[in-house]
Design a protein around this motif. Structure first.
Motif, PDB file in Angstrom:
ATOM      1  N   SER A 125     139.952  62.097  16.191  1.00 38.68           N
ATOM      2  CA  SER A 125     138.717  62.467  15.482  1.00 38.68           C
ATOM      3  C   SER A 125     138.342  63.924  15.699  1.00 38.68           C
ATOM      4  O   SER A 125     137.242  64.334  15.352  1.00 38.68           O
ATOM      5  N   GLY A 126     139.233  64.694  16.276  1.00 35.08           N
ATOM      6  CA  GLY A 126     138.963  66.117  16.421  1.00 35.08           C
ATOM      7  C   GLY A 126     138.808  66.543  17.867  1.00 35.08           C
ATOM      8  O   GLY A 126     139.119  65.803  18.809  1.00 35.08           O
ATOM      9  N   LYS A 127     138.309  67.764  18.010  1.00 33.41           N
ATOM     10  CA  LYS A 127     138.161  68.345  19.348  1.00 33.41           C
ATOM     11  C   LYS A 127     137.031  67.661  20.117  1.00 33.41           C
ATOM     12  O   LYS A 127     135.982  67.357  19.559  1.00 33.41           O
ATOM     13  N   VAL A 128     137.283  67.416  21.405  1.00 33.36           N
ATOM     14  CA  VAL A 128     136.269  66.837  22.285  1.00 33.36           C
ATOM     15  C   VAL A 128     136.081  67.772  23.473  1.00 33.36           C
ATOM     16  O   VAL A 128     137.055  68.180  24.111  1.00 33.36           O
ATOM     17  N   ALA A 129     134.845  68.116  23.737  1.00 29.47           N
ATOM     18  CA  ALA A 129     134.527  68.947  24.911  1.00 29.47           C
ATOM     19  C   ALA A 129     133.944  68.053  25.993  1.00 29.47           C
ATOM     20  O   ALA A 129     133.069  67.228  25.718  1.00 29.47           O
ATOM     21  N   ASP A 130     134.465  68.192  27.193  1.00 29.88           N
ATOM     22  CA  ASP A 130     133.976  67.426  28.336  1.00 29.88           C
ATOM     23  C   ASP A 130     133.263  68.377  29.280  1.00 29.88           C
ATOM     24  O   ASP A 130     133.861  69.312  29.809  1.00 29.88           O
ATOM     25  N   LEU A 131     131.972  68.138  29.481  1.00 30.56           N
ATOM     26  CA  LEU A 131     131.184  68.989  30.379  1.00 30.56           C
ATOM     27  C   LEU A 131     130.712  68.128  31.547  1.00 30.56           C
ATOM     28  O   LEU A 131     130.100  67.074  31.332  1.00 30.56           O
ATOM     29  N   GLU A 132     131.028  68.581  32.744  1.00 30.54           N
ATOM     30  CA  GLU A 132     130.735  67.791  33.938  1.00 30.54           C
ATOM     31  C   GLU A 132     129.580  68.429  34.705  1.00 30.54           C
ATOM     32  O   GLU A 132     129.615  69.626  35.013  1.00 30.54           O
ATOM     33  N   TYR A 133     128.580  67.625  35.013  1.00 30.24           N
ATOM     34  CA  TYR A 133     127.409  68.107  35.743  1.00 30.24           C
ATOM     35  C   TYR A 133     127.276  67.281  37.025  1.00 30.24           C
ATOM     36  O   TYR A 133     127.421  66.057  36.986  1.00 30.24           O
ATOM     37  N   SER A 134     126.980  67.962  38.116  1.00 32.51           N
ATOM     38  CA  SER A 134     126.839  67.216  39.364  1.00 32.51           C
ATOM     39  C   SER A 134     126.124  68.050  40.417  1.00 32.51           C
ATOM     40  O   SER A 134     126.166  69.280  40.403  1.00 32.51           O
ATOM     41  N   ASP A 135     125.481  67.326  41.331  1.00 35.51           N
ATOM     42  CA  ASP A 135     124.932  67.977  42.526  1.00 35.51           C
ATOM     43  C   ASP A 135     125.757  67.584  43.740  1.00 35.51           C
ATOM     44  O   ASP A 135     125.350  67.809  44.876  1.00 35.51           O
ATOM     45  N   GLY A 161     117.399  66.547  36.858  1.00 33.84           N
ATOM     46  CA  GLY A 161     117.859  66.010  38.131  1.00 33.84           C
ATOM     47  C   GLY A 161     118.593  67.067  38.936  1.00 33.84           C
ATOM     48  O   GLY A 161     119.325  66.736  39.863  1.00 33.84           O
ATOM     49  N   ASN A 162     118.432  68.337  38.525  1.00 35.13           N
ATOM     50  CA  ASN A 162     119.069  69.450  39.243  1.00 35.13           C
ATOM     51  C   ASN A 162     120.588  69.287  39.257  1.00 35.13           C
ATOM     52  O   ASN A 162     121.231  69.404  40.308  1.00 35.13           O
ATOM     53  N   LEU A 163     121.147  69.001  38.100  1.00 36.91           N
ATOM     54  CA  LEU A 163     122.588  68.801  37.980  1.00 36.91           C
ATOM     55  C   LEU A 163     123.194  69.995  37.236  1.00 36.91           C
ATOM     56  O   LEU A 163     123.109  70.077  36.017  1.00 36.91           O
ATOM     57  N   PRO A 164     123.810  70.901  37.944  1.00 33.72           N
ATOM     58  CA  PRO A 164     124.407  72.061  37.277  1.00 33.72           C
ATOM     59  C   PRO A 164     125.774  71.730  36.690  1.00 33.72           C
ATOM     60  O   PRO A 164     126.435  70.773  37.110  1.00 33.72           O
ATOM     61  N   LEU A 165     126.169  72.530  35.722  1.00 34.11           N
ATOM     62  CA  LEU A 165     127.514  72.398  35.153  1.00 34.11           C
ATOM     63  C   LEU A 165     128.520  72.898  36.185  1.00 34.11           C
ATOM     64  O   LEU A 165     128.401  74.006  36.702  1.00 34.11           O
ATOM     65  N   TYR A 166     129.511  72.077  36.515  1.00 32.88           N
ATOM     66  CA  TYR A 166     130.474  72.503  37.541  1.00 32.88           C
ATOM     67  C   TYR A 166     131.922  72.389  37.078  1.00 32.88           C
ATOM     68  O   TYR A 166     132.812  72.937  37.736  1.00 32.88           O
ATOM     69  N   ALA A 167     132.163  71.711  35.991  1.00 29.45           N
ATOM     70  CA  ALA A 167     133.550  71.598  35.505  1.00 29.45           C
ATOM     71  C   ALA A 167     133.512  71.356  34.006  1.00 29.45           C
ATOM     72  O   ALA A 167     132.517  70.885  33.456  1.00 29.45           O
ATOM     73  N   ALA A 168     134.609  71.715  33.344  1.00 27.25           N
ATOM     74  CA  ALA A 168     134.685  71.506  31.889  1.00 27.25           C
ATOM     75  C   ALA A 168     136.135  71.353  31.504  1.00 27.25           C
ATOM     76  O   ALA A 168     137.047  71.858  32.175  1.00 27.25           O
TER      77      ALA A 168
END
Lengths: 426, 189
Positions: free
Chosen positions: A324-334, A310-317
């Motif tokens: 339950s441990g480490k959680v990574a949040d990856l944000e994708y948006s156009d 959907g042409n959604l690049p990574l723009y924030a993290a």
């Protein structure tokens, strides 16, 4: 001949004078931008579809607007003069709306209606926002969910770097929006009984994808509709009641520190606070360079994509640590659609109460509302998406590797891990 | 009694005549050491001649020599490797026992060449081993992470809130959310 000379003399005197007056007025009355409405919004409404090429454009250009704009990356080149000015106005108003959502005090009731993988989801939220301060949101599910509950969470900007806005109109998302869509100011309208500026959003292919109603007085978004390719509304966010002005944050149950809140409790944070709200609301550490963060995760063996279908690049993290441990949040948006992908080590618990098992793009997944979770060997993905159901399904299929990586894939992953061992900071 | 020295090579090569030949033959008949060495040289000469005939027959020598643009000595060194006679770095054709004796006695440019080539072999072998080692390590490390880790129940109350902040919209309430939601502790701005 005399007329010509006279005209030239008048123009020579008048034009610089008018320009100088405009410069002075613009400088001294920056605040007047808020009432852009007065002059600009009274423009004659145009008819679509937009964007359109000027009549004088060569046929090849006129018939290939999408390609021309896609190649240029900037959508202004082939629009007609009238449309171009409307486009400038549209994007400018949306930028100002992002600021207005932060700086204006308001309270109101929002109705959120979406069609996604979980079916039709409706929510009603009570929102209080203090200009330049905290936002308080009390959300309850609507009529289509299996259960009705009322709960409340905070929407805030704890790190002063996270976007905040109304109906997805935030500063960072508007910057992305400008790269992927064409915003065109359409004219006047009304929303929630208030005069509004109406802005249409088009894809580079000229397809209408969204429409915004901005309050004419404050420029705070009052309503947003998202459309599919057949012009059907797939998402509608609207105030059903709204008030502007300085408001007192209501003292509701749970807002006093230490109150043993129920499911209807509220939480408030301010822009200056970065501490966790509770053990269940850990502080997120925003990553200044999302791409570098992703590379680091990949080096540690975390399979996280650089972009989504959907042409959604990574723009924030961001990242945090939960029980339950480490959680990574990856944000994708156009800029229009936002997909939050949460990744953590482990496997899904066998007890998935409240979740519905579904097959999305060939991958077994669990759906709850507009959240989707699934498990890969060693990792659990949870996706929360403001995006069409088709995009959500494609994301699940794309993120899941669907089997062992193969010799070359395994070698490549191994080299990345070795590089990370050698240089753990890159 | 002094031995024949270089005369022994000349004797084997058939280069002696007259009194020199008679004296050499008499010495060989009387001296066991010289006789043994003379026999050894004759055997060696015979074997080399036989080898030369074989290589000439299938043309391999000429082809090998033609392939290299190096000197005659280098070509001979290659041949010597082929015949497992690395010490014999001279052309096979007119085999000379004198030359054989000279080669045995001291280091020649051909020997240094062989040394360099051996160095290259060692270098390439080492590099190959390192490459294979790194590749094996990468393949090993590229596998799936061993343990599956803890069993996870997605904390939607945490994720919904984070999504709301980044997307600029209000947080959703999911059906699976209520069961896991923990009341938030309030804080004042």
């Amino acid at each position: 001949m005399r007329h010509g000379l006279l005209l030239t003399a008048v123009a020579t005197v008048t034009i610089p004078g008018v320009l100088a007056m405009m410069a002075v007025m613009g400088h001294e009355h920056a605040q007047a931008d808020e009432s852009i409405a007065a002059a600009a919004l009274s423009a004659v409404p145009l008819t679509g579809p937009f964007p359109i090429a000027p009549a004088t454009a060569r046929t090849a250009v006129r018939n290939n607007v999408a390609a021309a704009q896609g190649a240029s990356g900037a959508p202004a080149t082939v629009l007609s003069r009238v449309t171009a000015s409307q486009q400038v106005m549209g994007m400018r108003l949306l930028d100002k709306a992002a600021n207005a959502g932060l700086s204006t005090s308001y309270q109101g009731t929002e109705l959120i209606s979406q069609s996604d993988v979980g079916g039709n989801v409706k929510m009603i939220s009570q929102v209080w926002h203090q200009g330049g301060g905290p936002t308080l949101v009390e959300t309850s599910s609507g009529t289509t969910s299996a259960t009705q509950q009322t709960t409340a969470v905070a929407s805030s900007d704890p790190a002063s770097a996270s976007p905040e806005g109304v109906f997805g109109v935030t500063k960072s998302l508007m910057a992305l929006l400008n790269k992927h869509y064409v915003a065109v100011y359409l004219g006047n309208g009304t929303a929630v009984g208030r005069p509004a500026a109406v802005i249409d959003l088009y894809s580079f292919g000229g397809v209408l994808v969204a429409r915004y109603w901005l309050d004419k007085q404050t420029l705070v978004p009052l309503r947003r509709e998202l459309f599919d390719t057949s012009n059907n509304v797939i998402s509608e966010d609207t105030f059903v009641q709204v008030q502007f002005g300085t408001l007192a944050i209501p003292q509701l149950a749970g807002t006093a520190a230490g109150t043993n809140a129920s499911a209807g409790a509220l939480a408030i944070t301010s822009k200056s606070q970065a501490q966790p709200q509770s053990p269940a609301q850990p502080a997120w550490v925003t990553m200044p360079k999302p791409a570098t963060f992703r590379t680091s995760l990949t080096g540690q063996g975390w399979p996280v994509p650089g972009s989504l279908p959907g042409n959604l690049p990574l723009y924030a993290a961001a990242s945090t640590t939960t029980t339950s441990g480490k959680v990574a949040d990856l944000e994708y948006s156009d800029g229009l659609y936002v997909v939050s992908l949460f990744v953590q080590r482990g496997s899904l618990t066998p007890d998935m109460t409240g979740w519905r098992r579904e097959t999305l793009d060939g991958q077994q997944a669990f759906v709850s509302g507009h959240s989707v979770t699934w498990s890969e060997p060693g990792f659990v993905y949870t996706m929360i998406a403001d995006a069409p159901a088709q995009t959500v399904a494609q994301v699940v299929g794309a993120v899941s590797p669907g089997g062992p990586p193969g010799v070359l894939g395994r070698l490549g992953r191994g080299f990345v891990r070795i590089a990370h061992v050698i240089d753990p900071f890159n | 009694m002094s031995h024949l020295g270089d005369l022994l090579s000349a004797l084997v090569d058939g280069e002696l005549s007259g009194t020199e030949l008679d004296r050499a033959n008499a010495h060989v008949a009387a001296c066991g050491a010289c006789r043994v060495e003379a026999n050894a040289l004759r055997r060696l000469k015979h074997e080399l001649r036989a080898l030369a005939e074989v290589h000439d027959a299938d043309g391999m020598t000429s082809r090998l020599l033609a392939m290299t643009s190096e000197s005659c000595a280098e070509g001979a060194a290659g041949l010597a490797r082929l015949t497992d006679l690395a010490d014999l770095a001279y052309p096979v054709g007119p085999t000379s026992a004198r030359d054989l004796g000279r080669v045995r006695g001291r280091s020649t440019p051909s020997r240094r060449l062989i040394g360099r080539r051996r160095g290259r072999y060692v270098l390439w072998t080492t590099l190959s081993l390192v490459a294979v080692g790194i590749g094996t390590a990468a393949f090993g490390m590229g596998g799936n992470s061993g343990s599956t880790g803890p069993q996870i129940t997605p904390q939607l109350e945490v994720f919904d809130n984070q999504h709301a902040i980044t997307s600029g919209d209000v947080p959703f309430v999911e059906p699976a959310d209520v069961s896991t939601r923990v009341p938030a502790v309030a804080a004042t701005p």
